[in-house]
Design an enzyme around this catalytic site. Structure first.
Site, PDB file in Angstrom:
ATOM      1  N   GLU A 150       0.756  -1.014  -0.139  1.00  0.00           N
ATOM      2  CA  GLU A 150       0.082  -0.458   0.111  1.00  0.00           C
ATOM      3  C   GLU A 150       0.593   0.642   0.176  1.00  0.00           C
ATOM      4  OE1 GLU A 150      -2.247  -0.468   2.967  1.00  0.00           O
ATOM      5  OE2 GLU A 150      -2.849  -2.519   2.497  1.00  0.00           O
ATOM      6  N   CYS A 181       3.020   8.247   1.955  1.00  0.00           N
ATOM      7  CA  CYS A 181       3.667   6.762   2.805  1.00  0.00           C
ATOM      8  C   CYS A 181       3.967   5.766   2.362  1.00  0.00           C
ATOM      9  CB  CYS A 181       2.073   7.124   3.624  1.00  0.00           C
ATOM     10  SG  CYS A 181       2.548   5.565   4.802  1.00  0.00           S
ATOM     11  N   CYS A 237       5.417  -7.833   8.025  1.00  0.00           N
ATOM     12  CA  CYS A 237       6.297  -7.253   8.779  1.00  0.00           C
ATOM     13  C   CYS A 237       6.130  -7.909  10.267  1.00  0.00           C
ATOM     14  CB  CYS A 237       5.337  -5.652   9.374  1.00  0.00           C
ATOM     15  SG  CYS A 237       7.002  -5.015  10.746  1.00  0.00           S
ATOM     16  N   CYS A 241       3.414  -5.752  16.279  1.00  0.00           N
ATOM     17  CA  CYS A 241       3.223  -5.067  17.092  1.00  0.00           C
ATOM     18  C   CYS A 241       1.048  -5.559  17.135  1.00  0.00           C
ATOM     19  CB  CYS A 241       2.509  -3.639  16.898  1.00  0.00           C
ATOM     20  SG  CYS A 241       4.405  -3.029  16.320  1.00  0.00           S
ATOM     21  N   CYS A 264      -1.728  -3.198  15.173  1.00  0.00           N
ATOM     22  CA  CYS A 264      -0.963  -3.168  13.818  1.00  0.00           C
ATOM     23  C   CYS A 264      -1.315  -4.495  12.481  1.00  0.00           C
ATOM     24  CB  CYS A 264       0.661  -2.680  13.411  1.00  0.00           C
ATOM     25  SG  CYS A 264       1.149  -2.574  11.659  1.00  0.00           S
ATOM     26  N   GLU A 309       8.584  -2.955   8.685  1.00  0.00           N
ATOM     27  CA  GLU A 309       9.900  -2.096   9.640  1.00  0.00           C
ATOM     28  C   GLU A 309      10.916  -1.738   8.640  1.00  0.00           C
ATOM     29  OE1 GLU A 309       9.832  -0.828  12.254  1.00  0.00           O
ATOM     30  OE2 GLU A 309      12.366  -0.072  11.585  1.00  0.00           O
ATOM     31  N   SER A 336       7.713   5.349  16.309  1.00  0.00           N
ATOM     32  CA  SER A 336       5.986   5.215  16.800  1.00  0.00           C
ATOM     33  C   SER A 336       6.731   4.710  18.395  1.00  0.00           C
ATOM     34  CB  SER A 336       6.671   3.970  16.138  1.00  0.00           C
ATOM     35  OG  SER A 336       6.325   3.727  14.538  1.00  0.00           O
ATOM     36  N   HIS A 358       4.920   4.786  21.270  1.00  0.00           N
ATOM     37  CA  HIS A 358       2.550   4.284  21.715  1.00  0.00           C
ATOM     38  C   HIS A 358       2.906   3.919  22.947  1.00  0.00           C
ATOM     39  CE1 HIS A 358       2.663   4.667  17.527  1.00  0.00           C
ATOM     40  NE2 HIS A 358       3.019   3.237  17.511  1.00  0.00           N
ATOM     41  N   CYS A 378      -2.180   1.929   8.360  1.00  0.00           N
ATOM     42  CA  CYS A 378      -0.703   0.994   7.621  1.00  0.00           C
ATOM     43  C   CYS A 378      -2.090  -0.488   7.286  1.00  0.00           C
ATOM     44  CB  CYS A 378       0.009   0.869   7.960  1.00  0.00           C
ATOM     45  SG  CYS A 378       0.789   0.457   9.753  1.00  0.00           S
TER      46      CYS A 378
HETATM   47  N1  SAH Z   1       7.667  -0.063  11.137  1.00  0.00           N
HETATM   48  C1  SAH Z   1       7.708   1.223  11.430  1.00  0.00           C
HETATM   49  C2  SAH Z   1       6.526   2.300   9.828  1.00  0.00           C
HETATM   50  C3  SAH Z   1       5.067   1.786   9.753  1.00  0.00           C
HETATM   51  S1  SAH Z   1       3.832   2.017  11.121  1.00  0.00           S
HETATM   52  C4  SAH Z   1       6.685   2.122  12.489  1.00  0.00           C
HETATM   53  O1  SAH Z   1       6.359   0.935  13.376  1.00  0.00           O
HETATM   54  O2  SAH Z   1       7.371   2.921  12.876  1.00  0.00           O
HETATM   55  C5  SAH Z   1       3.466   3.508  10.723  1.00  0.00           C
HETATM   56  C6  SAH Z   1       2.806   4.225  12.052  1.00  0.00           C
HETATM   57  O3  SAH Z   1       1.143   3.268  11.985  1.00  0.00           O
HETATM   58  C7  SAH Z   1       3.597   3.553  13.393  1.00  0.00           C
HETATM   59  O4  SAH Z   1       3.497   4.588  14.129  1.00  0.00           O
HETATM   60  C8  SAH Z   1       2.865   2.252  13.341  1.00  0.00           C
HETATM   61  O5  SAH Z   1       2.908   2.227  15.165  1.00  0.00           O
HETATM   62  C9  SAH Z   1       0.988   3.195  13.441  1.00  0.00           C
HETATM   63  N2  SAH Z   1      -0.132   2.280  13.616  1.00  0.00           N
HETATM   64  C10 SAH Z   1      -0.417   1.044  12.579  1.00  0.00           C
HETATM   65  N3  SAH Z   1      -1.618   0.716  13.414  1.00  0.00           N
HETATM   66  C11 SAH Z   1      -2.054   1.495  13.347  1.00  0.00           C
HETATM   67  C12 SAH Z   1      -3.296   1.634  13.216  1.00  0.00           C
HETATM   68  N4  SAH Z   1      -3.892   0.631  13.612  1.00  0.00           N
HETATM   69  N5  SAH Z   1      -4.168   3.067  14.074  1.00  0.00           N
HETATM   70  C13 SAH Z   1      -3.431   4.396  14.266  1.00  0.00           C
HETATM   71  N6  SAH Z   1      -1.550   4.442  13.716  1.00  0.00           N
HETATM   72  C14 SAH Z   1      -1.035   3.024  13.052  1.00  0.00           C
HETATM   73 FE1  SF4 Z   2       5.477  -3.693  11.734  1.00  0.00          FE
HETATM   74 FE2  SF4 Z   2       5.587  -0.438  12.886  1.00  0.00          FE
HETATM   75 FE3  SF4 Z   2       3.182  -2.694  12.027  1.00  0.00          FE
HETATM   76 FE4  SF4 Z   2       4.735  -2.721  15.018  1.00  0.00          FE
HETATM   77  S1  SF4 Z   2       3.637  -0.966  13.737  1.00  0.00           S
HETATM   78  S2  SF4 Z   2       4.090  -4.634  13.101  1.00  0.00           S
HETATM   79  S3  SF4 Z   2       6.972  -2.126  13.265  1.00  0.00           S
HETATM   80  S4  SF4 Z   2       4.734  -1.587  10.616  1.00  0.00           S
END
Ligand code: SAH
Ligand code: SF4
Length: 382
Positions: A91, A112, A119, A123, A126, A194, A248, A250, A367
Site C-alpha cells: 500500500e 506514505c 511485517c 505490534c 497493527c 519496518e 513509534s 506508543h 497501514c
Molecule cells: N514499522 C514502522 C513504520 C510503519 S507503521 C513503525 O512501526 O514505525 C507506521 C505507523 O502507523 C506506526 O507509528 C504504527 O504504530 C502506526 N499504526 C499501525 N497501526 C495503526 C492503527 N491501526 N492506527 C493508527 N496507527 C497505526
Molecule cells: Fe510492523 Fe510498524 Fe506495524 Fe509494528 S507498527 S507491526 S513495526 S508495521
C-alpha cells in the site's frame, strides 16, 4: 530475473553506458524518461536510439506497479493498493499536506510508502504484522510507489480537466507530454513494514528519490518511522543524508510498551532513548515521537508525565494519533474528549504536541489494512 533499472544509481548507469560505448548524455535522457516523465515502457523513450532501447530491455526489467484498488478522492486522503510482479500486495497513501505534522511548509502532498510485504515485528494493534513478514521490497519497488502514484494522479487531473473542456482541447491534453512536476514532495516511510529492517534497500531507494537526477525530493522532506530498532537507528545517525526520524513509541513506560510492542523486549526504552539521544546529538535534528492513543491501553492521564519526560530528554515533539480500528482486533480509539484531554495535559507539561484529527479511518487509512482486507477477500473467493 533481470535487475530493475530503477534499482541503479546514476553512477552505475554511467559505468554501464561506458562499457556499451554510449555517450554520457544518453544517461541523462534515460533518467529523464524514468523519473521526470515516468514512462512505463522502453519504447516510450523516443529520443533513445532503437538499438539502445533493445539493449536496455535485454539487460534490465522495468517493473510498473499495477493498481489493484484505490480508495478516496483527489481532494482527500487516497489509498493505493499495488499488485507487485510476484502477486504480492503493498500500500501507499497520498495525504494532502498538513504543515503542522512533520514541520514541512505548506506543500502539496505527502506520500506514505511501504518497505516490506507484511511485517515481522507483530505490534499487537497493527494490521501490517497480522499475517507475518513475507519479504523485503527491492529498491525499485520502493521508488516506483512515488512514480506510480503520480501517474494515477496525472490521469485523474487529465480526466478532471477534460470534463470541463470541449472534445478538441481534450485530445490535445491527452497527447501532451507528461509534466515533470512532482505531485509528491514529502515522503513518510510509514506504510507497511519496518523500514529499518530493510535498511540497505531503504537507504538506496531514498537516495534515488532524493537525487536531483531522480525524485528531487529534499532529505528534510523524508521521514523514516521505526518501531525502535536500536542498532539501525545508530547506523542511520552516521548516514550523510539528513532524513527526519520518527519513533513509534506508543507507550512511555516499558510496562505499556511490552504489552503492545514485542520489539520492546529486545530493545527496551532505556536502550531506545539512548540511541535517540545519540542520533539527536549527531544530527542536531528534532525527533518526532508517534503515540497512537488506544482506549484503556495508553490513554490514561498518568501516562502524560513519563511521556513528557521522554520528550524533553530527547528534545522531541509528540504526534498523538487516535487509533484506527482494525477489523479482527479488539482495540478501539478513545473518545474525542479523552484525546483532547491527553493533548492538553502534555501541553501543560511544556511538550510540543499535535493531535491528528483526520478522518482517514473510514478508508482504512491505517497501514496494512487495505492489503489485509483484499487478501482475505481473495482467500474466500479466489
Ligand atoms: N514499522 C514502522 C513504520 C510503519 S507503521 C513503525 O512501526 O514505525 C507506521 C505507523 O502507523 C506506526 O507509528 C504504527 O504504530 C502506526 N499504526 C499501525 N497501526 C495503526 C492503527 N491501526 N492506527 C493508527 N496507527 C497505526
Ligand atoms: Fe510492523 Fe510498524 Fe506495524 Fe509494528 S507498527 S507491526 S513495526 S508495521
Amino acid at each position: 530475473m533481470l535487475p530493475d533499472i530503477k534499482s541503479l544509481t546514476r553512477e552505475e548507469l554511467e559505468a554501464q553506458f561506458k562499457t556499451w560505448q554510449e555517450p554520457a548524455f544518453r544517461v541523462a535522457q534515460l533518467l529523464d524518461w524514468l523519473y521526470a516523465r515516468r514512462v512505463t515502457t522502453w519504447d516510450a523513450m523516443s529520443n533513445l536510439p532503437k538499438t539502445l532501447r533493445a539493449k536496455l530491455g535485454e539487460t534490465y526489467s522495468l517493473h510498473i506497479h499495477e493498481l489493484a484498488r484505490k480508495q478516496g478522492s483527489p481532494d482527500t486522503t487516497q489509498k493505493f493498493l499495488w499488485k507487485l510482479a510476484d502477486g504480492a500486495f503493498i500500500e501507499s497513501v497520498l495525504i494532502p499536506a498538513n504543515p503542522a505534522l512533520y514541520g514541512e511548509a505548506s506543500d502539496r502532498h505527502t506520500l506514505c510508502i511501504s518497505t516490506q510485504v507484511g511485517c515481522a515485528y507483530g505490534c499487537r494493534f497493527c494490521a501490517s504484522g497480522l499475517d507475518g513478514w513475507k519479504r523485503n521490497l527491492g529498491i525499485h519497488e520502493i521508488v516506483e510507489q512515488v512514480l506510480a502514484v503520480e501517474r494515477v494522479w496525472e490521469g485523474q487531473m487529465r480526466e478532471a480537466r477534460s470534463a470541463i473542456l470541449d472534445k478538441t482541447v481534450e485530445s490535445n491534453i491527452a497527447a501532451a507530454p507528461a509534466s515533470s512536476d512532482r505531485v509528491v514532495n514529502n515522503i513518510v516511510v510509514m506504510g507497511m513494514g519496518e523500514p529499518l529492517a530493510n535498511y540497505d534497500n531503504l537507504i538506496a531507494a531514498l537516495k534515488t528519490l532524493n537525487a536531483p537526477w531522480g525524485g528531487g525530493i529534499g532529505a528534510r522532506r523524508i521521514t523514516i518511522s521505526t518501531s525502535g530498532l536500536v542498532p539501525q537507528i545508530r547506523k542511520l545517525a552516521v548516514e550523510p543524508m539528513q532524513f527526519r526520524l520518527a519513533i513509534s513509541l506508543h507507550g512511555a513506560t516499558d510496562e505499556v510498551r511490552n504489552r503492545i510492542m514485542p520489539v520492546n523486549k529486545k530493545y527496551p526504552l532505556h536502550e531506545l532513548t539512548g540511541a535517540c539521544e545519540d542520533y539527536q546529538k549527531v544530527k542536531g535534528r528534532m525527533i518526532t515521537l508517534e503515540y497512537i492513543l488506544i482506549a484503556g491501553i495508553n490513554d490514561a492521564l498518568d501516562q502524560t508525565r513519563p511521556l513528557a519526560m521522554l520528550a524533553k530528554k530527547l528534545n522531541a515533539k509528540v504526534n498523538l494519533i487516535p487509533y484506527n480500528k482494525v477489523e479482527s482486533l479488539p482495540w478501539v480509539r478513545p473518545a474525542e474528549e479523552v484525546c483532547e484531554r491527553f493533548l492538553a495535559a502534555l501541553e501543560k507539561l511544556d511538550v510540543t504536541a499535535t493531535l491528528r484529527r483526520e478522518k482517514g479511518g473510514d478508508i482504512d487509512a491505517a497501514c496494512g489494512q487495505l492489503r489485509l482486507k483484499t487478501e482475505r477477500e481473495l482467500a474466500v473467493s479466489p
